[in-house]
Design a protein around this motif. Structure first.
Motif, PDB file in Angstrom:
ATOM      1  N   HIS A 274     -12.093 -63.143 -10.271  1.00  0.00           N
ATOM      2  CA  HIS A 274     -11.424 -63.240 -11.578  1.00  0.00           C
ATOM      3  C   HIS A 274     -11.078 -64.677 -11.957  1.00  0.00           C
ATOM      4  O   HIS A 274     -11.078 -65.035 -13.152  1.00  0.00           O
ATOM      5  N   LYS A 275     -10.833 -65.539 -10.973  1.00  0.00           N
ATOM      6  CA  LYS A 275     -10.523 -66.937 -11.284  1.00  0.00           C
ATOM      7  C   LYS A 275     -11.745 -67.658 -11.845  1.00  0.00           C
ATOM      8  O   LYS A 275     -11.620 -68.512 -12.733  1.00  0.00           O
ATOM      9  N   ALA A 280     -14.643 -69.832 -16.439  1.00  0.00           N
ATOM     10  CA  ALA A 280     -15.883 -69.914 -17.223  1.00  0.00           C
ATOM     11  C   ALA A 280     -15.621 -69.710 -18.708  1.00  0.00           C
ATOM     12  O   ALA A 280     -16.216 -70.395 -19.549  1.00  0.00           O
ATOM     13  N   TRP A 281     -14.715 -68.782 -19.040  1.00  0.00           N
ATOM     14  CA  TRP A 281     -14.477 -68.499 -20.457  1.00  0.00           C
ATOM     15  C   TRP A 281     -13.587 -69.540 -21.142  1.00  0.00           C
ATOM     16  O   TRP A 281     -13.464 -69.539 -22.363  1.00  0.00           O
ATOM     17  N   LYS A 282     -12.991 -70.411 -20.356  1.00  0.00           N
ATOM     18  CA  LYS A 282     -12.232 -71.514 -20.955  1.00  0.00           C
ATOM     19  C   LYS A 282     -13.124 -72.709 -21.277  1.00  0.00           C
ATOM     20  O   LYS A 282     -12.728 -73.608 -22.012  1.00  0.00           O
ATOM     21  N   LEU A 283     -14.329 -72.712 -20.715  1.00  0.00           N
ATOM     22  CA  LEU A 283     -15.234 -73.839 -20.914  1.00  0.00           C
ATOM     23  C   LEU A 283     -15.855 -73.820 -22.308  1.00  0.00           C
ATOM     24  O   LEU A 283     -16.190 -72.754 -22.824  1.00  0.00           O
TER      25      LEU A 283
END
Length: 388
Positions: A274-275, A280-283
């Motif tokens: 999950h980390k 990845a979705w913050k990139l």
């Protein structure tokens, strides 16, 4: 964390970016050579073993490769309905089962690179989807139809022959494996009215499935109900989100989980911690898709362990030559399941469009193996249920 176990642990290695990165980091953490596993095929267009072997040698893993004959791969097909317990029709289920079986002979747990494509921009539609739409929205529908007819009038095999002839003079980035299949697939999306249509055309096997299944209508599933999607304006990010919510759990993970469980092998997917997903979705998208390449950030990390020229090659996927097998050794098996009388008596499918694609595929004019395989896997599963 995912290497912690009280039983032997190894990893699948295809020689692509995702599995190579997982193995490289595993080897860095390990005091002994990591056990890695690859299945090879004699058909060059489907064989990743040569690339995996090169990576394994560079990293110093304890590498096991097994070249499978077409007959050995096809021998798995009668067991697929039992392994998956539903009509599951991703044909890469065959090599997935075989590499799981190979791994289980040496280890009890195997790590895989699944999830890297969806999280870090690995699929071709992320590279070209927006570009295709930028062109399509300016092309009149009549011209779209002409382009479709022009591309599909040349068989996939002829396109592949042309690509091999031109390969010495083509830039490396433009080279594609299975070019003919990809061009035919591209032609099928030329009638998209908007980006939603374009994405559905990218991921759909039968474009008008309600014409295939008798008395059917399309249900409002997650993939078809844009009202419940989060607001993601960027088309590429929207495709990545939808793939992460549907294709990844409903195809990719089902495929590996059931194939591995069939041989009592536990599989783990470090990318789906999950980390990692949250990171990845913050990139920004630019960290994933850049300069015509996907997984830009993963490439930068992998470069610390493996020369990038080791993995710079067209994306192959993990497949088997189903298209050729259906015209050869699987022809009689398929014909039995696709016979007009059988389809009619079962009363589930409309025989005409299925038989038309089957004839076109056998002739070599077009490659419909994806469409045909979905029907065959249902028919094989349905037959197994009746016997039980």
């Amino acid at each position: 964390q995912q290497m912690i176990a009280d039983v032997p642990v190894g990893a699948f290695l295809s020689g692509g970016i995702d599995s190579s990165l997982i193995v490289a980091i595993m080897q860095q953490q390990s005091h002994r050579p990591v056990k890695t596993f690859t299945i090879g095929f004699s058909e060059e267009a489907y064989n990743e073993a040569q690339y995996a072997k090169r990576i394994a040698k560079h990293l110093g893993t304890d590498h096991v490769e097994l070249y499978i004959t077409s007959q050995e791969a096809m021998d798995v097909i009668p067991d697929l309905s039992q392994i998956y317990d539903e009509p599951f029709s991703d044909s890469s289920q065959i090599p997935t089962y075989l590499v799981s079986k190979l791994s289980r002979s040496k280890v009890a747990v195997s790590l895989s690179g699944d999830g890297g494509d969806e999280l870090f921009g690995g699929y071709n539609r992320y590279l070209y989807g927006q570009q295709i739409w930028n062109y399509l929205k300016h092309i009149p529908s009549s011209m779209q139809k002409t382009l479709h007819n022009t591309v599909t009038s040349i068989s996939p095999r002829a396109w592949d022959t042309l690509e091999k002839w031109l390969a010495p003079i083509l830039p490396h980035k433009t080279k594609q494996s299975n070019l003919g299949n990809k061009l035919h697939k591209l032609a099928e999306v030329l009638n998209s009215a908007n980006t939603e249509d374009l994405y559905l055309n990218f991921i759909s096997t039968w474009k008008a499935s309600q014409n295939i299944v008798k008395n059917s209508k399309q249900t409002r599933s997650f993939i078809l109900d844009s009202r419940i999607w989060p607001e993601i304006e960027d088309f590429t990010l929207r495709m990545m989100f939808l793939d992460t919510m549907t294709y990844l759990p409903d195809d990719i993970l089902v495929k590996i989980d059931r194939a591995s469980m069939a041989v009592s092998l536990e599989t783990r997917t470090p990318f789906l911690n999950h980390k990692i997903i949250e990171f990845a979705w913050k990139l920004p998208l630019q960290m994933k898709v850049r300069n015509g390449q996907g997984k830009w950030l993963l490439r930068q990390v992998l470069d610390k362990y493996v020369p990038l020229n080791f993995i710079e090659r067209p994306k192959m996927g993990f497949g088997v030559p189903i298209d050729f097998w259906l015209r050869g050794p699987l022809k009689d098996w398929a014909e039995n399941l696709l016979s007009e009388s059988r389809l009619a008596s079962d009363g589930l499918f409309n025989p005409a469009p299925i038989r038309e694609k089957w004839r076109e595929h056998l002739s070599g004019r077009k490659n419909w193996h994806h469409q045909i395989w979905t029907i065959l896997m249902f028919q094989a599963w349905f037959e197994a249920q009746r016997k039980n």
